[in-house]
Write an enzyme that holds these catalytic residues in place. Structure first.
Site, PDB file in Angstrom:
ATOM      1  N   ALA A 166      -6.026   3.224  14.391  1.00  0.00           N
ATOM      2  CA  ALA A 166      -5.560   4.119  15.458  1.00  0.00           C
ATOM      3  C   ALA A 166      -4.315   4.872  15.004  1.00  0.00           C
ATOM      4  CB  ALA A 166      -5.274   3.318  16.728  1.00  0.00           C
ATOM      5  N   LYS A 210       2.746  15.711   9.208  1.00  0.00           N
ATOM      6  CA  LYS A 210       1.844  16.414  10.129  1.00  0.00           C
ATOM      7  C   LYS A 210       2.397  16.520  11.548  1.00  0.00           C
ATOM      8  CE  LYS A 210      -2.372  15.409   7.557  1.00  0.00           C
ATOM      9  NZ  LYS A 210      -3.774  15.010   7.623  1.00  0.00           N
ATOM     10  N   MET A 223     -12.832   7.416   5.929  1.00  0.00           N
ATOM     11  CA  MET A 223     -12.005   8.620   5.852  1.00  0.00           C
ATOM     12  C   MET A 223     -11.147   8.625   4.594  1.00  0.00           C
ATOM     13  SD  MET A 223     -11.171   9.135   9.920  1.00  0.00           S
ATOM     14  CE  MET A 223      -9.758  10.179   9.688  1.00  0.00           C
ATOM     15  N   ASN A 276      -8.162  -1.479  16.770  1.00  0.00           N
ATOM     16  CA  ASN A 276      -6.963  -1.441  15.930  1.00  0.00           C
ATOM     17  C   ASN A 276      -6.295  -2.806  15.873  1.00  0.00           C
ATOM     18  OD1 ASN A 276      -5.221   0.210  14.329  1.00  0.00           O
ATOM     19  ND2 ASN A 276      -3.667   0.014  15.926  1.00  0.00           N
ATOM     20  N   ARG A 277      -5.657  -3.104  14.714  1.00  0.00           N
ATOM     21  CA  ARG A 277      -4.900  -4.359  14.565  1.00  0.00           C
ATOM     22  C   ARG A 277      -3.939  -4.518  15.740  1.00  0.00           C
ATOM     23  NH1 ARG A 277      -1.422  -4.637   9.205  1.00  0.00           N
ATOM     24  NH2 ARG A 277      -0.565  -2.773  10.161  1.00  0.00           N
ATOM     25  N   THR A 287       0.508  17.610   4.555  1.00  0.00           N
ATOM     26  CA  THR A 287      -0.040  16.270   4.443  1.00  0.00           C
ATOM     27  C   THR A 287       1.048  15.248   4.753  1.00  0.00           C
ATOM     28  OG1 THR A 287      -1.397  14.826   3.060  1.00  0.00           O
ATOM     29  CG2 THR A 287       0.230  16.151   1.912  1.00  0.00           C
ATOM     30  N   ASP A 342      -8.579  18.649  10.356  1.00  0.00           N
ATOM     31  CA  ASP A 342      -9.071  17.349   9.879  1.00  0.00           C
ATOM     32  C   ASP A 342     -10.323  16.904  10.644  1.00  0.00           C
ATOM     33  OD1 ASP A 342      -7.092  16.955   7.940  1.00  0.00           O
ATOM     34  OD2 ASP A 342      -5.694  16.124   9.405  1.00  0.00           O
ATOM     35  N   ALA A 395      -2.592  -2.542  21.512  1.00  0.00           N
ATOM     36  CA  ALA A 395      -1.940  -1.645  22.471  1.00  0.00           C
ATOM     37  C   ALA A 395      -1.996  -0.190  22.014  1.00  0.00           C
ATOM     38  CB  ALA A 395      -0.487  -2.077  22.678  1.00  0.00           C
ATOM     39  N   SER A 441      -2.216  15.508  -5.015  1.00  0.00           N
ATOM     40  CA  SER A 441      -3.086  16.236  -4.081  1.00  0.00           C
ATOM     41  C   SER A 441      -4.170  17.015  -4.818  1.00  0.00           C
ATOM     42  CB  SER A 441      -2.252  17.213  -3.246  1.00  0.00           C
ATOM     43  OG  SER A 441      -3.114  18.059  -2.519  1.00  0.00           O
ATOM     44  N   ALA A 493      -4.353  10.050  11.950  1.00  0.00           N
ATOM     45  CA  ALA A 493      -5.587  10.737  11.571  1.00  0.00           C
ATOM     46  C   ALA A 493      -6.637  10.631  12.674  1.00  0.00           C
ATOM     47  CB  ALA A 493      -6.122  10.151  10.269  1.00  0.00           C
TER      48      ALA A 493
HETATM   49  P1  ATR Z   1      -2.932   7.683   9.197  1.00  0.00           P
HETATM   50  O1  ATR Z   1      -2.021   8.801   9.548  1.00  0.00           O
HETATM   51  O2  ATR Z   1      -3.578   7.786   7.856  1.00  0.00           O
HETATM   52  O3  ATR Z   1      -3.931   7.392  10.264  1.00  0.00           O
HETATM   53  P2  ATR Z   1      -1.101   5.626  10.005  1.00  0.00           P
HETATM   54  O4  ATR Z   1      -0.708   6.461  11.162  1.00  0.00           O
HETATM   55  O5  ATR Z   1      -0.028   5.014   9.161  1.00  0.00           O
HETATM   56  O6  ATR Z   1      -2.014   6.392   8.991  1.00  0.00           O
HETATM   57  O7  ATR Z   1      -2.080   4.474  10.541  1.00  0.00           O
HETATM   58  C1  ATR Z   1      -2.491   3.436   9.728  1.00  0.00           C
HETATM   59  C2  ATR Z   1      -3.608   2.659  10.431  1.00  0.00           C
HETATM   60  O8  ATR Z   1      -4.071   1.627   9.541  1.00  0.00           O
HETATM   61  C3  ATR Z   1      -3.161   1.962  11.697  1.00  0.00           C
HETATM   62  O9  ATR Z   1      -4.249   1.920  12.582  1.00  0.00           O
HETATM   63  C4  ATR Z   1      -2.819   0.556  11.187  1.00  0.00           C
HETATM   64  O10 ATR Z   1      -2.874  -0.465  12.165  1.00  0.00           O
HETATM   65  P3  ATR Z   1      -1.578  -0.778  13.108  1.00  0.00           P
HETATM   66  O11 ATR Z   1      -1.536   0.316  14.120  1.00  0.00           O
HETATM   67  O12 ATR Z   1      -1.865  -2.112  13.688  1.00  0.00           O
HETATM   68  O13 ATR Z   1      -0.391  -0.775  12.181  1.00  0.00           O
HETATM   69  C5  ATR Z   1      -3.923   0.379  10.184  1.00  0.00           C
HETATM   70  N1  ATR Z   1      -3.654  -0.668   9.170  1.00  0.00           N
HETATM   71  C6  ATR Z   1      -2.863  -0.571   8.084  1.00  0.00           C
HETATM   72  N2  ATR Z   1      -2.909  -1.712   7.359  1.00  0.00           N
HETATM   73  C7  ATR Z   1      -3.737  -2.567   8.009  1.00  0.00           C
HETATM   74  C8  ATR Z   1      -4.224  -3.894   7.758  1.00  0.00           C
HETATM   75  N3  ATR Z   1      -3.845  -4.594   6.684  1.00  0.00           N
HETATM   76  N4  ATR Z   1      -5.079  -4.435   8.656  1.00  0.00           N
HETATM   77  C9  ATR Z   1      -5.483  -3.739   9.734  1.00  0.00           C
HETATM   78  N5  ATR Z   1      -5.085  -2.482  10.014  1.00  0.00           N
HETATM   79  C10 ATR Z   1      -4.227  -1.898   9.165  1.00  0.00           C
END
Ligand code: ATR
Length: 280
Positions: free
Chosen positions: A132, A69, A218, A155-156, A65, A106, A159, A18, A135
């Site tokens: 999504a 959170k 970010m 988002n991937r 962190t 944030d 939903a 950190s 953060a």
């Molecule tokens: P944070 O708290 O940093 O936002 P998180 O809650 O773990 O982290 O969220 C990670 C994000 O990165 C999610 O939107 C995730 O998509 P999914 O909701 O479909 O899992 C996205 N993510 C991580 N790896 C990915 C990849 N290889 N391709 C597309 N999206 C990805």
């Protein structure tokens, strides 16, 4: 006899890399405040016990962190509105009566840094957010507070984006959908995909950048991030990584604890690990 300085820390797992101690030490020097700010590692199942011990021993405030959170939001005695909306807390402050206030700085960190570095006002902008995760929940309310005209969360897992958008429809024009189906029409594209954008994945079309005036990651790194390299290849000149966001959210935490808001520009310049602040 002089009282010992107020104690602060950043709690996380892991927390050894950190930058927060360096940032808060710089703020303390700049504002002439005497305080101690350390790293506080906690095992994944030991958040509550570690926080309780820290405050029982006289601690004054914590930054929180990953991955804590959400747990911090449940732990706090009282939440600011923005922390409640985010369902996530990155700042805990001990109040005079001994209770704990939870805040989320944030979103304001992103808004301040994005506007300064990209020189694009959030007010009136149409903003696409890739990802999504937790953060994103913290930043949506603040983007609307700053006057964002519209937000789309792509988002991937479609939903998750749809559900997140539905949670914020009372704040403004917001929608959500699949990353692979996202199209252009956005002034600012913000990356919040934790894995970054590497190789074949994530599955997003460069068409999302068609109308973009700027792009913000970010995430930050020593080198330009994969997302920033990708947007550069597609001709986006105004682009910036998330190191300034880290400093700005820290400044807001510092202000909550100490009642004085530090200047951030010099601290960002002095501590940034050599990312992609300026268009090349
Ligand atoms: P944070 O708290 O940093 O936002 P998180 O809650 O773990 O982290 O969220 C990670 C994000 O990165 C999610 O939107 C995730 O998509 P999914 O909701 O479909 O899992 C996205 N993510 C991580 N790896 C990915 C990849 N290889 N391709 C597309 N999206 C990805």
């Amino acid at each position: 006899m002089t009282a010992s300085p107020d104690r602060y820390a950043v709690i996380g797992h892991p927390v050894d890399h950190s930058r927060s101690p360096d940032i808060h030490a710089a703020f303390a020097r700049q504002t002439g405040q005497t305080l101690v700010y350390e790293r506080l590692p906690a095992a994944p199942d030991a958040f509550a016990a570690t926080v309780a011990a820290f405050f029982a021993e006289g601690g004054a405030g914590l930054n929180v962190t990953l991955p804590f959170k959400g747990e911090a939001a449940a732990y706090a005695d009282r939440l600011t509105d923005r922390a409640r909306r985010a369902g996530a807390v990155n700042t805990l402050a001990r109040e005079d009566d001994g209770t704990l206030l939870g805040d989320n700085t944030d979103g304001i960190g992103l808004a301040r840094d994005l506007e300064r570095q990209l020189q694009i006002p959030i007010a009136g902008s149409r903003i696409l957010i890739l990802g999504a995760g937790g953060a994103v929940r913290g930043v949506i309310p603040v983007l609307f507070e700053h006057g964002a005209a519209a937000i789309h969360v792509a988002n991937r897992t479609a939903a998750k984006a749809e559900a997140m958008a539905a949670d914020f429809t009372d704040l403004g024009d917001i929608g959500g959908g699949a990353l692979s189906r996202a199209t252009g029409g956005w002034d600012i594209v913000v990356n919040a995909i934790s894995a970054g954008l590497t190789g074949e994945t994530p599955d997003v079309s460069p068409a999302v950048l068609d109308d973009a005036r700027g792009a913000y990651d970010m995430i930050y790194a020593d080198q330009p991030t994969p997302f920033l390299r990708w947007v550069a290849e597609h001709g986006i000149e105004r682009r910036c990584d998330g190191f300034g966001m880290l400093v700005e959210q820290a400044a807001e935490s510092f202000a909550l604890w100490r009642g004085v808001h530090p200047q951030t520009a010099d601290v960002i310049a002095a501590l940034r690990p050599g990312g992609d602040r300026h268009p090349s």
